[in-house]
Design an enzyme around this catalytic site. Structure first.
Site, PDB file in Angstrom:
ATOM      1  N   GLY A  92       0.811  -1.219   0.000  1.00  0.00           N
ATOM      2  CA  GLY A  92       0.000   0.000   0.000  1.00  0.00           C
ATOM      3  C   GLY A  92       0.842   1.264   0.000  1.00  0.00           C
ATOM      4  N   ALA A 180      12.222  -3.219   8.993  1.00  0.00           N
ATOM      5  CA  ALA A 180      11.083  -2.361   8.684  1.00  0.00           C
ATOM      6  C   ALA A 180      11.478  -1.467   7.512  1.00  0.00           C
ATOM      7  CB  ALA A 180      10.728  -1.509   9.898  1.00  0.00           C
ATOM      8  N   VAL A 181      10.496  -1.128   6.676  1.00  0.00           N
ATOM      9  CA  VAL A 181      10.807  -0.426   5.434  1.00  0.00           C
ATOM     10  C   VAL A 181      11.162   1.049   5.646  1.00  0.00           C
ATOM     11  CG1 VAL A 181       8.438   0.249   4.810  1.00  0.00           C
ATOM     12  CG2 VAL A 181      10.109  -0.243   3.012  1.00  0.00           C
ATOM     13  N   HIS A 202      17.077   0.083  20.973  1.00  0.00           N
ATOM     14  CA  HIS A 202      16.187   1.167  20.578  1.00  0.00           C
ATOM     15  C   HIS A 202      16.770   2.527  20.978  1.00  0.00           C
ATOM     16  CE1 HIS A 202      12.613   3.401  19.773  1.00  0.00           C
ATOM     17  NE2 HIS A 202      11.898   2.322  19.539  1.00  0.00           N
ATOM     18  N   ALA A 203      16.898   3.411  19.987  1.00  0.00           N
ATOM     19  CA  ALA A 203      17.504   4.724  20.215  1.00  0.00           C
ATOM     20  C   ALA A 203      16.820   5.480  21.359  1.00  0.00           C
ATOM     21  CB  ALA A 203      17.435   5.545  18.926  1.00  0.00           C
ATOM     22  N   TRP A 204      15.496   5.430  21.408  1.00  0.00           N
ATOM     23  CA  TRP A 204      14.761   6.191  22.425  1.00  0.00           C
ATOM     24  C   TRP A 204      15.046   5.705  23.842  1.00  0.00           C
ATOM     25  CZ3 TRP A 204      10.895  10.010  21.874  1.00  0.00           C
ATOM     26  CH2 TRP A 204      10.584  10.331  20.542  1.00  0.00           C
ATOM     27  N   TRP A 205      15.338   4.423  23.967  1.00  0.00           N
ATOM     28  CA  TRP A 205      15.384   3.832  25.305  1.00  0.00           C
ATOM     29  C   TRP A 205      16.771   3.445  25.781  1.00  0.00           C
ATOM     30  CZ3 TRP A 205      11.185   4.950  27.713  1.00  0.00           C
ATOM     31  CH2 TRP A 205      10.020   5.136  26.968  1.00  0.00           C
ATOM     32  N   GLU A 270       6.568  -5.327  18.723  1.00  0.00           N
ATOM     33  CA  GLU A 270       7.782  -5.020  19.482  1.00  0.00           C
ATOM     34  C   GLU A 270       7.740  -5.605  20.895  1.00  0.00           C
ATOM     35  OE1 GLU A 270      10.192  -1.369  18.370  1.00  0.00           O
ATOM     36  OE2 GLU A 270       9.130  -0.729  20.173  1.00  0.00           O
ATOM     37  N   ASP A 293      17.269   7.665  15.520  1.00  0.00           N
ATOM     38  CA  ASP A 293      16.128   8.495  15.152  1.00  0.00           C
ATOM     39  C   ASP A 293      16.597   9.949  15.058  1.00  0.00           C
ATOM     40  OD1 ASP A 293      13.852   9.991  14.968  1.00  0.00           O
ATOM     41  OD2 ASP A 293      12.700   8.724  16.356  1.00  0.00           O
TER      42      ASP A 293
END
Ligand code: NAG
Length: 333
Positions: A92, A180-181, A202-205, A270, A293
């Protein structure tokens, strides 16, 4: 006397058992296309990065810029003549928005010099972008099991990948990454990332404590991790390892989903992934440099961004359930 004879007999039996087991293990490794990982000491120098966690409690390396010697690894894997798979799902709107930049940048930076097969799982073969691939790179287009867009969810993507893994992907590659794309490769993503079971921090965590992590907190969910437990928060954007290991991640995710659906619960991909790695510790971790990110202020620990997270479409906080609603390899429909 009888005991002696009996124990002699059982030792012989045990030896026989072990020799068969050994033989079967060898055959198994052969069937599964697995290759031996090189000695850590030959290529990994964690002391070069005292500013970050470079080794986990269970002694798995965390790959940061400056800690690895890629040349030694390139030579090692070149001799083994390996093939590396990269699976990505685009359907999509995601296909139209993100697939081309993902593929173009992967061609430039993913496992340069090695044989690569890119598996594109998609709903519409006719709407794939035109991408010219460099030498030693091929791609295969694989159908989604349920191609209707409204069914195109991470569960569908991963279940489709699982089916193709059992059919042929399994025999075609030694290592596989499911990504993930919506990411763009910015810098070389090389063989230092290969391993039996590879997880992305994970960058955020990364800079937070386990009790802050957004793990699944409902005790009845299959993805539940008790408060204060857990090692790291892993990103769904990149999961790697041997085809067998990637299959095992997907299998557990599907079983978790089914278990929760029966109890009228739903959790994001996740969460199941984090639960998987909580019990099955990854053998290699990629630093947040491998999936940074750009919306976060870059701290000095991030020396070289290999992949930039690209969620343009209202999902700059990808860990919040609803906002990953339409992300591939990430949440549910
Ligand atoms: C390397 O692997 C490829 C594909 O699996 C195969 O076609 C080729 O013959 C192999 N080369 C060597 C030298 O083993």
């Amino acid at each position: 006397m009888l005991i002696l004879i009996l124990s002699g007999f059982s030792i012989t039996l045990m030896e026989y058992h072990f020799s068969i087991k050994n033989h079967l293990q060898k055959m198994y490794i052969c069937w599964n296309n697995q290759v031996e990982e090189p000695q850590l000491s030959a290529w990994f120098t964690p002391e070069k990065r005292p500013d970050v966690i470079t080794t986990t409690d269970w002694l798995a390396p965390v790959i940061w810029d400056g800690t690895y010697n890629r040349r030694i690894l390139d030579e090692y894997y070149e001799k083994l003549n390996i093939t590396i798979g990269l699976a990505v799902c685009g359907y999509g709107k995601l296909r139209d928005l993100y697939l081309k930049p993902f593929l173009d940048s992967a061609d430039k930076h993913f496992m340069v010099g090695h044989r690569v097969i890119i598996y594109i799982l998609t709903d519409d073969f006719n709407k794939l972008p035109y991408v010219e691939l460099g030498p030693r790179r091929t791609f295969k287009v694989l159908p989604l099991l349920q191609p209707e867009v409204w069914q195109a969810s991470p569960l569908n993507c991963l279940s489709s990948l699982y089916a193709h893994l059992q059919d042929d992907v399994h025999h075609e590659v030694n290592f596989l990454f499911a990504m993930a794309v919506y990411q763009i490769f910015k810098y070389d993503f090389g063989v230092e990332t290969l391993g039996r079971s590879v997880a992305q921090l994970h960058a955020w965590w990364y800079f937070k404590k386990p009790h802050d992590f957004p793990y699944e907190k409902r005790a009845t969910s299959a993805a539940f991790i008790p408060f204060g437990k857990g090692d790291f928060y892993y990103h769904h954007a990149i999961v790697g390892g041997t085809p067998l290991e990637v299959s095992s991640v997907i299998k557990q995710y599907r079983e978790g989903k089914a278990h929760d659906a029966a109890n009228k619960l739903t959790s994001i991909y996740e969460s199941y992934l984090n639960k998987y790695f909580f019990f099955n510790k990854p053998t290699k971790l990629l630093s947040p440099e491998y999936n940074w990110d750009p919306n976060i202020k870059t701290p000095p620990q991030i020396k070289c961004v290999k992949i930039a997270w690209q969620c343009l479409d209202g999902c700059t906080t990808p860990f919040i359930g609803e906002q990953v609603e339409h992300s591939n390899f990430s949440s549910e429909n």
